[in-house]
Motif scaffolding. Structure first.
Motif, PDB file in Angstrom:
ATOM      1  N   UNK A 133       0.604  -0.827   0.086  1.00 13.21           N
ATOM      2  CA  UNK A 133      -0.096  -0.118  -0.024  1.00 13.21           C
ATOM      3  C   UNK A 133       1.032   1.608  -0.074  1.00 13.21           C
ATOM      4  N   UNK A 134       1.961   0.711  -0.247  1.00 20.78           N
ATOM      5  CA  UNK A 134       3.209   1.865  -0.496  1.00 20.78           C
ATOM      6  C   UNK A 134       2.874   2.310  -1.434  1.00 20.78           C
ATOM      7  N   UNK A 135       3.022   4.603  -1.350  1.00 23.78           N
ATOM      8  CA  UNK A 135       3.341   5.102  -2.591  1.00 23.78           C
ATOM      9  C   UNK A 135       4.358   4.673  -3.342  1.00 23.78           C
ATOM     10  N   UNK A 136       4.666   3.906  -4.652  1.00 27.95           N
ATOM     11  CA  UNK A 136       5.582   4.145  -5.626  1.00 27.95           C
ATOM     12  C   UNK A 136       5.937   5.406  -6.302  1.00 27.95           C
ATOM     13  N   UNK A 140       0.250   6.331  -6.832  1.00 27.83           N
ATOM     14  CA  UNK A 140       0.297   5.054  -7.331  1.00 27.83           C
ATOM     15  C   UNK A 140       1.118   3.719  -6.012  1.00 27.83           C
ATOM     16  N   UNK A 141       0.210   3.046  -5.496  1.00 26.93           N
ATOM     17  CA  UNK A 141       0.503   2.411  -4.667  1.00 26.93           C
ATOM     18  C   UNK A 141       1.561   0.841  -5.359  1.00 26.93           C
ATOM     19  N   UNK A 142       2.377  -0.275  -4.620  1.00 24.61           N
ATOM     20  CA  UNK A 142       2.909  -0.949  -5.550  1.00 24.61           C
ATOM     21  C   UNK A 142       1.913  -1.938  -5.591  1.00 24.61           C
ATOM     22  N   UNK A 174      -5.115  -5.174   5.502  1.00 24.39           N
ATOM     23  CA  UNK A 174      -4.731  -4.321   5.147  1.00 24.39           C
ATOM     24  C   UNK A 174      -5.084  -4.471   3.473  1.00 24.39           C
ATOM     25  N   UNK A 175      -4.408  -5.799   3.096  1.00 29.86           N
ATOM     26  CA  UNK A 175      -4.148  -6.206   1.592  1.00 29.86           C
ATOM     27  C   UNK A 175      -5.807  -6.015   0.950  1.00 29.86           C
ATOM     28  N   UNK A 176      -6.182  -7.093   1.576  1.00 27.28           N
ATOM     29  CA  UNK A 176      -8.088  -7.669   1.198  1.00 27.28           C
ATOM     30  C   UNK A 176      -8.913  -6.228   1.156  1.00 27.28           C
ATOM     31  N   UNK A 177      -8.616  -5.674   2.205  1.00 27.94           N
ATOM     32  CA  UNK A 177      -9.772  -4.892   2.250  1.00 27.94           C
ATOM     33  C   UNK A 177      -9.455  -3.744   1.695  1.00 27.94           C
ATOM     34  N   UNK A 178      -8.242  -3.227   0.511  1.00 27.70           N
ATOM     35  CA  UNK A 178      -7.186  -2.721  -0.276  1.00 27.70           C
ATOM     36  C   UNK A 178      -8.288  -3.927  -1.446  1.00 27.70           C
TER      37      UNK A 178
END
Length: 412
Positions: A133-136, A140-142, A174-178
């Motif tokens: 979820x970090x901004x690359x 835009x996140x990874x 967190x990944x599933x929520x996103x």
């Protein structure tokens, strides 16, 4: 890869035997039902933990075991790659590139490729923030960039290309929520890697400051077992799936490339390992010829990836001018059925102000169990395939390169 190579080295292949320490058995018996259920669902092996604990107790009590560095050096003859063992990735614009790219694209269109991204770990490298979820760059996140890449290839193929994300306990929610927030399609799926229990240097369960057992993710070598456990792999093979591309979440250079898939199909190997030229300061796994055990225990000679700390004294690692990028193409049936005799790496970890011991394994050991081909890929320019990001400082340095590559790979 590189940072683990400088951690304490591994304990060699464990053998099975029953737990013998009554204190550890009591500690395991006292685990809460909720924690034990989580562990069992994530591939926890109590007998293996007991073996690790016994080795720690033995050393803590001065019962020998020898120098740790020496224990973990492999035995026998080790040789650098022979001429022709490592070939160059097809060069864009050449007839060979066009031929292999066409072959790879047809395989993707037939539904034969799945892309698997390692997005697990303990979410500690970037201050506890889940890296996916970090901004690359530019907001835009990874994770977003990986989803966009998948959408691009699904359009090109005319059918969904399965995208699998290996998560861990800290990253899964967190990944599933996103994914839900973004309305990710059904062919995008998650599966969780293993869950382990940390130990003290004396071989007892390590308890955190609240007196609870300390859990951790045992490394990206969990992927084959975790993927099998999920059912995703068997379902894919059942639908005619043939190839699984495995890459680190943070290495956006490691994207789908039809010409590389075509080269893998043409190679006839069970696995293709992407390697890249070394530059000053690089350390990591390198391809060498060494003895290995096949899935029935027979000793065979294989060109396999070994970390430098496992090499015999006197072996000149600098003579091997490439190293492992941790990006692999694997035949799905081999990934589903090959038995890997894993090594387990003993790593000391700071938990608060105290030191815990955890045991991890590395995905590159697939090369000890399968017939592997090695492809030298670029690390510079628009075709770069090695752009890892381990922390915010490295991200800042690579932001321009990452943006350039993302634009060229259909990630925007």
């Amino acid at each position: 890869m590189r940072e683990l190579a400088q951690s304490p080295p591994p304990l060699a292949h464990p053998t099975d035997h029953p737990m013998s320490d009554s204190t550890l058995q009591s500690e395991l018996a006292a685990l809460s039902p909720t924690l034990r259920a989580r562990l069992d669902a994530a591939g926890f092996d109590a007998e293996r933990l007991a073996m690790f604990a016994a080795s720690l107790r033995s050393r803590a009590h001065g019962a020998g075991g020898g120098d740790r560095d020496e224990r973990n050096r492999i035995r026998g003859l080790v040789e650098p790659p022979h001429p022709g063992d490592v070939i160059d990735a097809p060069l864009r614009g050449t007839p060979e590139y066009e031929r292999l790219a066409a072959q790879g694209l047809e395989a993707i269109r037939r539904g034969e490729l799945a892309f698997c991204v390692m997005a697990g770990g303990m979410a500690t490298r970037m201050g506890g923030v889940v890296k996916a979820l970090v901004e690359a760059f530019d907001g835009h996140s990874f994770l977003e960039l990986r989803l966009n890449e998948n959408a691009t290839w699904s359009r090109r193929a005319g059918a969904p290309v399965p995208l699998w994300l290996m998560t861990s306990e800290p990253t899964n929610g967190p990944i599933r929520e996103e994914l839900a927030r973004r309305g990710a399609p059904a062919h995008v799926a998650t599966f969780t890697q293993d869950l382990g229990l940390r130990l003290t240097r004396e071989g007892q369960l390590f308890l955190d400051d609240e007196g609870r057992p300390s859990t951790y993710a045992p490394g990206h070598g969990d992927l084959p077992d975790a993927l099998r456990r999920s059912g995703l792999l068997s379902s894919f093979v059942g639908r005619g799936g043939k190839y699984v591309w495995i890459a680190n979440l943070d290495n956006l250079g490691a994207a789908v490339d039809a010409s590389i898939l075509g080269a893998f199909v043409a190679s006839g190997a069970d696995l293709l390992c992407e390697v890249t030229p070394k530059v000053e300061g690089d350390k990591g796994g390198i391809p060498v010829w060494a003895d290995a055990q096949d899935d029935v225990g027979k000793v065979v000679r294989r060109l396999q990836v070994l970390e430098e700390f496992r090499l015999p004294k006197g072996f000149d690692a600098s003579a091997v001018r490439v190293f492992n990028t941790n990006t692999f193409l694997v035949r799905a049936e081999a990934l589903a059925g090959t038995r890997v005799r894993w090594s387990w790496f003993e790593v000391e970890k700071k938990v608060g102000e105290r030191t815990a011991v955890q045991f991890e394994r590395l995905l590159q050991e697939l090369t000890s169990a399968m017939r592997a081909a090695y492809l030298r890929v670029p690390r510079d320019g628009v075709d770069a395939r090695f752009l890892p990001v381990k922390d915010f400082e490295e991200l800042a340095k690579r932001a321009h390169e990452i943006r350039t590559v993302a634009e060229a790979r259909g990630m925007l």
